[in-house]
Design a protein around this motif. Structure first.
Motif, PDB file in Angstrom:
ATOM      1  N   UNK A 331      73.673 -51.470 -37.666  1.00 18.24           N
ATOM      2  CA  UNK A 331      73.018 -50.378 -36.928  1.00 18.24           C
ATOM      3  C   UNK A 331      73.139 -50.609 -35.421  1.00 18.24           C
ATOM      4  N   UNK A 332      72.935 -51.855 -34.999  1.00 17.95           N
ATOM      5  CA  UNK A 332      73.013 -52.164 -33.564  1.00 17.95           C
ATOM      6  C   UNK A 332      74.415 -51.891 -33.046  1.00 17.95           C
ATOM      7  N   UNK A 333      75.440 -52.348 -33.773  1.00 18.72           N
ATOM      8  CA  UNK A 333      76.828 -52.155 -33.336  1.00 18.72           C
ATOM      9  C   UNK A 333      77.162 -50.665 -33.258  1.00 18.72           C
ATOM     10  N   UNK A 334      76.746 -49.913 -34.262  1.00 15.59           N
ATOM     11  CA  UNK A 334      77.054 -48.486 -34.273  1.00 15.59           C
ATOM     12  C   UNK A 334      76.308 -47.741 -33.173  1.00 15.59           C
ATOM     13  N   UNK A 335      75.048 -48.156 -32.904  1.00 15.97           N
ATOM     14  CA  UNK A 335      74.272 -47.505 -31.839  1.00 15.97           C
ATOM     15  C   UNK A 335      74.918 -47.748 -30.476  1.00 15.97           C
ATOM     16  N   UNK A 336      75.426 -48.960 -30.252  1.00 14.82           N
ATOM     17  CA  UNK A 336      76.093 -49.252 -28.984  1.00 14.82           C
ATOM     18  C   UNK A 336      77.348 -48.389 -28.841  1.00 14.82           C
ATOM     19  N   UNK A 337      78.126 -48.304 -29.898  1.00 14.72           N
ATOM     20  CA  UNK A 337      79.344 -47.482 -29.847  1.00 14.72           C
ATOM     21  C   UNK A 337      79.023 -46.018 -29.563  1.00 14.72           C
ATOM     22  N   UNK A 338      77.985 -45.512 -30.224  1.00 13.79           N
ATOM     23  CA  UNK A 338      77.632 -44.111 -30.032  1.00 13.79           C
ATOM     24  C   UNK A 338      77.148 -43.869 -28.604  1.00 13.79           C
ATOM     25  N   UNK A 360      69.831 -44.224 -30.534  1.00  9.79           N
ATOM     26  CA  UNK A 360      68.770 -44.842 -31.340  1.00  9.79           C
ATOM     27  C   UNK A 360      68.213 -43.841 -32.339  1.00  9.79           C
ATOM     28  N   UNK A 361      67.991 -42.603 -31.886  1.00  7.20           N
ATOM     29  CA  UNK A 361      67.461 -41.578 -32.779  1.00  7.20           C
ATOM     30  C   UNK A 361      68.416 -41.334 -33.956  1.00  7.20           C
ATOM     31  N   UNK A 362      69.696 -41.225 -33.656  1.00  8.69           N
ATOM     32  CA  UNK A 362      70.666 -40.880 -34.693  1.00  8.69           C
ATOM     33  C   UNK A 362      70.938 -42.036 -35.647  1.00  8.69           C
ATOM     34  N   UNK A 364      69.353 -45.520 -35.709  1.00 10.66           N
ATOM     35  CA  UNK A 364      68.282 -46.404 -36.163  1.00 10.66           C
ATOM     36  C   UNK A 364      67.059 -45.662 -36.691  1.00 10.66           C
ATOM     37  N   UNK A 365      66.870 -44.412 -36.261  1.00 14.25           N
ATOM     38  CA  UNK A 365      65.669 -43.658 -36.657  1.00 14.25           C
ATOM     39  C   UNK A 365      65.982 -42.533 -37.621  1.00 14.25           C
ATOM     40  N   UNK A 366      67.252 -42.435 -38.041  1.00 16.19           N
ATOM     41  CA  UNK A 366      67.663 -41.422 -39.007  1.00 16.19           C
ATOM     42  C   UNK A 366      67.279 -40.011 -38.568  1.00 16.19           C
ATOM     43  N   UNK A 367      67.388 -39.767 -37.261  1.00 15.89           N
ATOM     44  CA  UNK A 367      67.113 -38.442 -36.728  1.00 15.89           C
ATOM     45  C   UNK A 367      65.650 -38.124 -36.503  1.00 15.89           C
ATOM     46  N   UNK A 368      64.764 -39.063 -36.783  1.00 15.36           N
ATOM     47  CA  UNK A 368      63.322 -38.812 -36.658  1.00 15.36           C
ATOM     48  C   UNK A 368      62.819 -39.232 -35.280  1.00 15.36           C
ATOM     49  N   UNK A 369      61.901 -38.427 -34.742  1.00 26.21           N
ATOM     50  CA  UNK A 369      61.279 -38.769 -33.462  1.00 26.21           C
ATOM     51  C   UNK A 369      60.039 -39.637 -33.631  1.00 26.21           C
ATOM     52  N   UNK A 370      59.607 -39.867 -34.882  1.00 28.46           N
ATOM     53  CA  UNK A 370      58.392 -40.662 -35.107  1.00 28.46           C
ATOM     54  C   UNK A 370      58.610 -42.118 -34.713  1.00 28.46           C
ATOM     55  N   UNK A 371      59.606 -42.829 -35.270  1.00 25.79           N
ATOM     56  CA  UNK A 371      59.832 -44.200 -34.797  1.00 25.79           C
ATOM     57  C   UNK A 371      60.318 -44.253 -33.359  1.00 25.79           C
TER      58      UNK A 371
END
Length: 803
Positions: A331-338, A360-362, A364-371
């Protein structure tokens, strides 16, 4: 490092306050030029406090706090974070024994100017000493609140961003300053300051003072201080100030002209000290009007030596993992790339905060604004609270409070936390006294809360959160005394003398007892006796009695002598018993609802009084009053219904009699609105009225029959009242009532059972043998100390059943 060649004249380093890019640039410029002195925008009274910045125990964020000696509530802050250019310059100079000074308008003048502006509407009330902001607005030249009418304040960063085609000033600043090079250091350390000075000069040519009329006075004072420094150290000087001020400091003016601007400035006596600050208070949305949106993010940019996006994503992943969310290294690697891809698509030199948030939203948080809200709160803003050494000046009251905080292990924290206290323990009792005394002094560190466990008199629950503004409140409270105890005692006595309403004095008596102020209590009692003797309004007496009853109960827990309070409380209760029935007639709906609330309070208070003072038949007299209220047709329906319910709950009214009174109240001759009000009084609220209907089908049948017989033309009139009554029930209770009404009476049984017989599904009365069977189990649960009166109190405390 070889010292760089520099132009003739002082080196003007225009910065954005709390900007990590500016902080890095200032550090690089100072290292390159090695000036003989450093001048910083800030109140010169703070020069004596500058050496404390080198103390290892001083940990930013911190702030210079200035307050008027005669009016401590008149105060201002100059906040500094680890990534503030001013803080970096101060630490650089102190580490190298280079003279460092503040050169802005003295706090004595700026506080007085603000005070004068508040007293004379229409005058300029802006500037750095507004009690919330500081040091010229946080962003270079950001408009301060309270600018004078007729001058539209401008945001210089916003204007420059708009000129460059950006709709977000924060994003523009990140691109041109924070991300100007991959390594974080410019080839020429002075280049960004020259470019920013040129841009600000162009803006001031167009906008003049930009809607900041007080800046002319401040800049005149800074120019005078700059001249003095040049005479002492020569031109080899660095000046760190808001970029908005650079053109004015570089302007050639005469000393006489600058002094003329300062002539006649108001002045007052001011004191300064260092106080801890917090990242939350640096955030603009928290109320600090000269802040930044993302102090936690800026702190990370300043501290990260390399690969800031990778390190940031790792922080976020750690936070989410701590909250039991599945986040892997993938997840971290993909978030950095994105984030990097988004930056490239948007034409940005590096990924900024907006790109990391989207990634991070897309990912690590699966599109949710809660986390994501947690990430914003904990990391982007942050809960960091600074620290100040003990050697920093402080008012005596603050020193006493700090000493008690350490003794009681109550550390001030920026993060809100719950505190559960057991008053039978010495330390917890002392904590309770301290928090109650601070509430009397209007220092809002702790607020009483509803506890998750026992609600008995031996338990207290508090919600604690330390805000930097509390230092101002402590300084203001210091006018009452040098210790928390003496200050609270003096203020309570003053409030007792000045109070005009009886309820104010009774509430004050309760606070004095909770805070354990034995010297203030006699003064409060004299005021209480005087007000009680003169006040004949039953409503006022009813408002005052509950606080007195609670006070007596707390006095028993805290081993305090409350004999005098008991006499006053008993006298008030007797006067209420005499005056309440006449007061309950001729009321409109609002007046009846208000008096119903007071009847509840008096009922609870008399129950407490009967257990704490020799009441002499007070319960019986009160029961007689309730009987009168329940039977009189002239009394408002909501009060008659409530009186009936209170008598039934206390066992002073038989169920048959309660059903008879309900039948009369719901008879066809009673107006539907009055009948609905009676129902609201009898079964309204969340205190078990719904369960009463669940377990007594006679009462439920009466309500059902009445409701079914309400004419259609008046049903809409009573519907809001009924909805308010039944909406207070728990969902399970409402569902059960609905099932009972849908099912109708049990098969073979009448809708309303005859007097003396049980409702379908229920026994004819209490089965004491079955009830006693639970006692051994309770003893096993509660332990051997559940025997006797004291054991019973402990048992009730454990069960949380003490009211």
């Amino acid at each position: 490092m070889t010292r760089a060649a520099r132009p003739v004249g002082p080196l003007l380093l225009g910065v954005r306050h709390h900007g990590p890019g500016s902080a890095r640039a200032v550090r690089a410029a100072l290292e390159a030029t090695r000036p003989q002195a450093v001048l910083i925008e800030g109140p010169p009274e703070g020069d004596a406090l500058l050496p404390l910045a080198a103390d290892e125990r001083m940990r930013p964020p911190v702030a210079l706090l200035a307050h008027a000696v005669d009016d401590p509530g008149q105060a201002a802050f100059w906040p500094l974070a680890a990534f503030s250019p001013e803080w970096v310059a101060i630490r650089w100079a102190l580490a190298r024994d280079v003279p460092v000074r503040f050169i802005d308008l003295p706090a004595a003048n700026s506080l007085a100017m603000t005070q004068a502006a508040e007293r004379e509407p229409g005058r300029d009330g802006g500037g750095e000493a507004d009690g919330t902001g500081g040091a010229d607005g946080g962003v270079a030249g950001e408009p301060a609140p309270g600018c004078s009418p007729g001058h539209a304040p401008i945001d210089p960063i916003g204007v420059l961003a708009g000129t460059a085609g950006y709709d977000d000033p924060e994003r523009w600043w990140e691109d041109v300053v924070e991300h100007r090079t991959q390594g974080g250091e410019a080839v020429d350390p002075r280049a960004p300051f020259a470019a920013l000075a040129e841009a600000m000069t162009a803006l001031r040519d167009v906008y003049g003072d930009g809607g900041h009329p007080r800046d002319a006075v401040r800049e005149a004072y800074m120019r005078i201080q700059l001249r003095k420094a040049v005479k002492e150290f020569g031109d080899d000087i660095a000046v760190v100030c808001g970029a908005w001020h650079v053109p004015a400091l570089g302007t050639r003016t005469t000393l006489a002209a600058d002094r003329a601007l300062l002539k006649g400035l108001p002045k007052l006596k001011a004191e300064l000290t260092w106080v801890p600050w917090s990242h939350r208070r640096l955030a603009r949305h928290s109320g600090y009007g000269a802040g930044i949106d993302s102090p936690g993010w800026y702190g990370h940019l300043f501290e990260a030596a390399d690969r800031p996006i990778e390190r940031w994503m790792t922080k976020v992943a750690g936070l989410l993992r701590d909250e039991d969310r599945f986040v892997s290294s993938a997840h971290v690697i993909e978030a950095v790339r994105l984030a990097e891809t988004l930056a490239a698509l948007r034409g940005r030199p590096l990924a900024g905060l907006s790109e990391t948030i989207d990634a991070i939203r897309a990912v690590m948080c699966e599109g949710s604004d809660v986390p994501l809200a947690l990430v914003r709160d904990r990391l982007i803003v942050g809960e960091t609270l600074g620290e100040v050494p003990d050697t920093a000046p402080a008012v005596p009251l603050q020193r006493d409070l700090t000493r008690q905080q350490r003794t009681l292990r109550l550390k001030p924290e920026a993060l809100e936390r719950e505190l559960e206290l057991d008053l039978r323990k010495d330390t917890d009792a002392a904590r309770s006294r301290l928090l109650h005394r601070l509430r009397i002094l209007a220092v809002g560190w702790g607020e009483p809360a509803t506890g998750r466990g026992s609600t008995g008199t031996f338990r207290e629950s508090w919600r604690l959160r330390w805000e930097p503004e509390l230092y101002v409140q402590v300084a203001e409270a210091g006018t009452w005394g040098t210790t928390v105890l003496s200050a609270a005692t003096a203020k309570a006595g003053s409030q007792a003398v000045s109070a005009t309403a009886l309820a104010e004095v009774t509430a004050l008596a309760e606070r004095c007892l909770l805070a354990e102020l034995p010297e203030a209590l006699p003064v409060v009692m004299r005021a209480l006796a005087d007000r009680a003797a003169l006040d004949a309004d039953v409503g006022h007496l009813a408002d005052a009695l509950p606080a007195l009853a609670r006070t007596l109960r707390y006095g028993d827990v805290r081993s305090t002598d409350t004999a005098a309070l008991g006499e006053v409380a008993t006298g008030l209760a007797e006067r209420i018993c005499v005056g309440l029935p006449p007061a309950c007639t001729g009321l409109d709906a609002d007046g009846a609802a208000e008096l119903r609330r007071k009847v509840d309070g008096v009922h609870t208070a008399i129950g407490l009084l009967a257990g704490t003072v020799p009441a002499g038949g007070l319960r019986e007299r009160w029961a007689a009053v309730l009987h009168k209220l329940a039977a009189r047709d002239t009394v408002a329906g909501v009060i008659r219904g409530r009186s009936t319910r209170l008598l039934l709950d206390d066992g002073r009214l038989e169920e048959d009699d309660a059903a008879r009174l309900m039948g009369l109240a719901l008879s066809p001759g009673t107006p539907p609105a009055d009948a609905a009000a009676w129902i609201e009084g009898f079964v309204g609220g969340a205190d078990g009225g719904g369960m009463l209907l669940v377990h007594d089908e006679r009462l439920l049948g009466l309500v059902d029959a009445w409701l079914a017989g309400v004419p259609a033309d008046t049903f809409t009139d009573v519907l809001p009242l009924l909805r308010r009554t039944f909406s207070a029930y728990e969902a399970g209770v409402r569902r059960t009532l609905g099932e009972l009404v849908r099912r109708g009476p049990a098969a073979g049984a009448p809708a309303a059972t005859a007097a003396g017989t049980a409702a379908p599904g229920f026994g004819p009365g209490l089965d004491e043998a079955r009830a006693d069977a639970v006692v051994p189990v309770l003893r096993l649960l509660l332990g051997p100390d559940a025997e006797g009166a004291e054991g019973a109190e402990n048992a009730m405390e454990r069960l949380g059943a003490t009211g």
